[in-house]
Enzyme design. Structure first.
Site, PDB file in Angstrom:
ATOM      1  N   ASP A  12      -0.279  -1.305  13.504  1.00  0.00           N
ATOM      2  CA  ASP A  12       0.398  -1.008  12.239  1.00  0.00           C
ATOM      3  C   ASP A  12       1.487  -2.054  12.008  1.00  0.00           C
ATOM      4  O   ASP A  12       2.443  -2.127  12.787  1.00  0.00           O
ATOM      5  CB  ASP A  12       1.008   0.408  12.316  1.00  0.00           C
TER       6      ASP A  12
ATOM      7  N   ARG B 206       3.337  -2.332   9.206  1.00  0.00           N
ATOM      8  CA  ARG B 206       4.207  -2.001   8.073  1.00  0.00           C
ATOM      9  C   ARG B 206       5.694  -1.948   8.434  1.00  0.00           C
ATOM     10  O   ARG B 206       6.043  -1.549   9.535  1.00  0.00           O
ATOM     11  CB  ARG B 206       3.783  -0.652   7.470  1.00  0.00           C
TER      12      ARG B 206
HETATM   13  N1  LIG Z   1      -5.933  -1.545   8.968  1.00  0.00           N
HETATM   14  C1  LIG Z   1      -6.488  -0.406   8.517  1.00  0.00           C
HETATM   15  N2  LIG Z   1      -7.575   0.102   9.133  1.00  0.00           N
HETATM   16  C2  LIG Z   1      -8.152   1.218   8.681  1.00  0.00           C
HETATM   17  O1  LIG Z   1      -9.192   1.706   9.304  1.00  0.00           O
HETATM   18  C3  LIG Z   1      -7.630   1.892   7.578  1.00  0.00           C
HETATM   19  N3  LIG Z   1      -8.196   3.027   7.087  1.00  0.00           N
HETATM   20  C4  LIG Z   1      -6.478   1.346   6.961  1.00  0.00           C
HETATM   21  N4  LIG Z   1      -5.926   1.988   5.888  1.00  0.00           N
HETATM   22  C5  LIG Z   1      -4.613   1.738   5.428  1.00  0.00           C
HETATM   23  O2  LIG Z   1      -3.706   2.618   6.048  1.00  0.00           O
HETATM   24  C6  LIG Z   1      -2.620   2.905   5.155  1.00  0.00           C
HETATM   25  C7  LIG Z   1      -2.474   4.416   5.028  1.00  0.00           C
HETATM   26  O3  LIG Z   1      -2.113   4.946   6.265  1.00  0.00           O
HETATM   27  P1  LIG Z   1      -1.010   6.135   6.436  1.00  0.00           P
HETATM   28  O4  LIG Z   1      -1.728   7.386   6.121  1.00  0.00           O
HETATM   29  O5  LIG Z   1       0.104   5.824   5.491  1.00  0.00           O
HETATM   30  O6  LIG Z   1      -0.560   6.014   7.853  1.00  0.00           O
HETATM   31  C8  LIG Z   1      -2.951   2.250   3.842  1.00  0.00           C
HETATM   32  O7  LIG Z   1      -2.271   1.002   3.780  1.00  0.00           O
HETATM   33  C9  LIG Z   1      -4.449   2.003   3.955  1.00  0.00           C
HETATM   34  O8  LIG Z   1      -4.866   0.880   3.185  1.00  0.00           O
HETATM   35  N5  LIG Z   1      -5.936   0.202   7.442  1.00  0.00           N
END
Ligand SMILES: Nc1nc(O)c(N)c(N[C@@H]2O[C@H](COP(=O)(O)O)[C@@H](O)[C@H]2O)n1
Ligand SMILES: [Zn+2]
EC number: 3.5.4.25
Length: 350
Positions: free
Chosen positions: A276, A278
């Site tokens: 992550d 972020r």
């Molecule tokens: N890097 C990545 N891999 C995946 O398999 C995903 N589904 C996502 N999704 C991203 O996660 C964010 C939401 O997550 P939270 O629920 O806020 O923790 C959002 O940026 C999606 O694009 N990403």
């Protein structure tokens, strides 16, 4: 001057820059209705005159009293007046939440008080004046633009956004470090220090706009809108951190690896990214702009709670938001719970 912002009347565009604009300031002892009230009162040692100006109804009344008692102005006033004005502006733009952000948003345009009757603080109407008010405002603007929370995010503009759940206000921001554009959607009004229902929603093009069932994002976003509309107040910070910060194309690469058996964390790592990426520090700037210091946060993600607390936001409650589970995202949600710490009590870890 070309592209200059000319201001004068408080009701006209950019009227918030005027000293007559109805933004109170507190000097530590007393609250003044406007900068004009404060400024005029500082001219006098006589406390009766000060009290009259303090209680005067309008900034025009305060100004008139300053003129009426002209003979009794303190002898050192000409040496003091620039400092008094500078301090008053500092109080006005930092004590009235969004104002400092609005001031920074006027960059890079020169600010000019277009005042026919004043060639010291204003431009004298034809540009011959000193425009000292405009210059002090530009100095303050420069200072604020490099000071937290104003430097964390730059406010750009607001507009209405009618949605399926009511008319929200959409506020646009730019991260000065990355240039990334973010939005905040607000509904209703709140008082300073009132806990506000909010969601920090990270962009998910696939889930939010393309109806993907690989994740729970779209359903959570809809639930956030519904909850806010039902309560009557709240805000959604829509953060452009697609793919937990790795971007859309890398998320598609990660999905490809997941199609071959990796889980969401393994896929990120196989691509050379942390699970992550972020950051949430800039949200402090957005929440400051929105006059939110206490939140009820709709999330299952403990990192968001921690990040907001570290940014000085009082998270008074976490509101679980468990939506959109289906056979296609079972494994993803399970990895979120077991590997990323999401509080998903309905999901049984595999
Ligand atoms: N890097 C990545 N891999 C995946 O398999 C995903 N589904 C996502 N999704 C991203 O996660 C964010 C939401 O997550 P939270 O629920 O806020 O923790 C959002 O940026 C999606 O694009 N990403
Ligand atoms: Zn998603």
């Amino acid at each position: 001057m070309e592209n200059s912002i000319l201001f004068y009347e408080p009701e006209a565009p950019y009227g918030f820059l005027s000293n007559f604009a109805p933004f109170p300031i507190n000097d530590g002892a007393v609250t003044w209705k406007t900068v004009e009230h404060f400024y005029q009162a500082q001219k006098f040692n006589d406390q009766n005159i000060v009290a009259q100006i303090h209680h005067s109804r309008t900034p025009a009344d305060a100004y008139a009293l300053g003129r009426e008692f002209n003979e009794q102005v303190r002898v050192d006033w000409h040496q003091r007046k620039e400092t008094v004005m500078r301090d008053a502006l500092q109080m006005k733009f930092t004590q009235n939440q969004a104002l400092g952000h609005w001031l920074v948003a006027t960059r890079p345009h020169p600010l000019v008080e277009h005042a026919f009757k004043d060639d010291y603080w204003g431009d004298g109407g034809d540009g011959h004046g000193k425009n000292r008010l405009g210059k002090l405002l530009m100095n303050l603007r420069q200072e604020l633009s490099i000071t937290p929370p104003y430097n964390l995010i730059h406010f750009i503009e607001s507009a209405n956004l009618p949605t399926d759940w009511g008319i929200f206000n959409m506020h646009g921001f730019e991260d000065p470090d990355t240039g990334i554009e973010h939005v905040a959607l607000t509904f209703g009004n709140w008082k300073k220090d009132e806990p506000v229902l909010i969601r920090l929603h990270s962009e998910c093009l696939t889930g939010d706009a393309l109806f993907s069932r690989r994740c729970d994002c779209g359903s959570q976003l809809r639930r956030a809108f519904q909850n806010i509309a039902q309560v009557g107040t709240g805000a959604i910070l829509y953060l452009r951190q697609e793919g937990r910060g790795i971007g859309l194309l890398n998320k598609i690469r990660a999905y490809h690896l997941q199609d071959q058996g990796a889980d969401t964390v393994e896929a990120n790592e196989a691509l050379g990214f942390a699970a992550d990426l972020r950051q949430y520090d800039f949200c402090r700037g957005i929440l400051h702009y929105l006059n939110i210091s206490k939140v009820k946060l709709m999330t299952n993600n403990p990192k968001k709670v921690k990040a907001l607390r570290e940014a000085g936001i009082n998270v008074v409650e976490r509101v679980p938001i468990q939506e959109g589970q289906n056979i296609f995202n079972e494994r993803y949600l399970s990895a979120k719970a077991t590997k990323l710490g999401h509080m998903l009590d309905v999901i049984a870890p595999i």
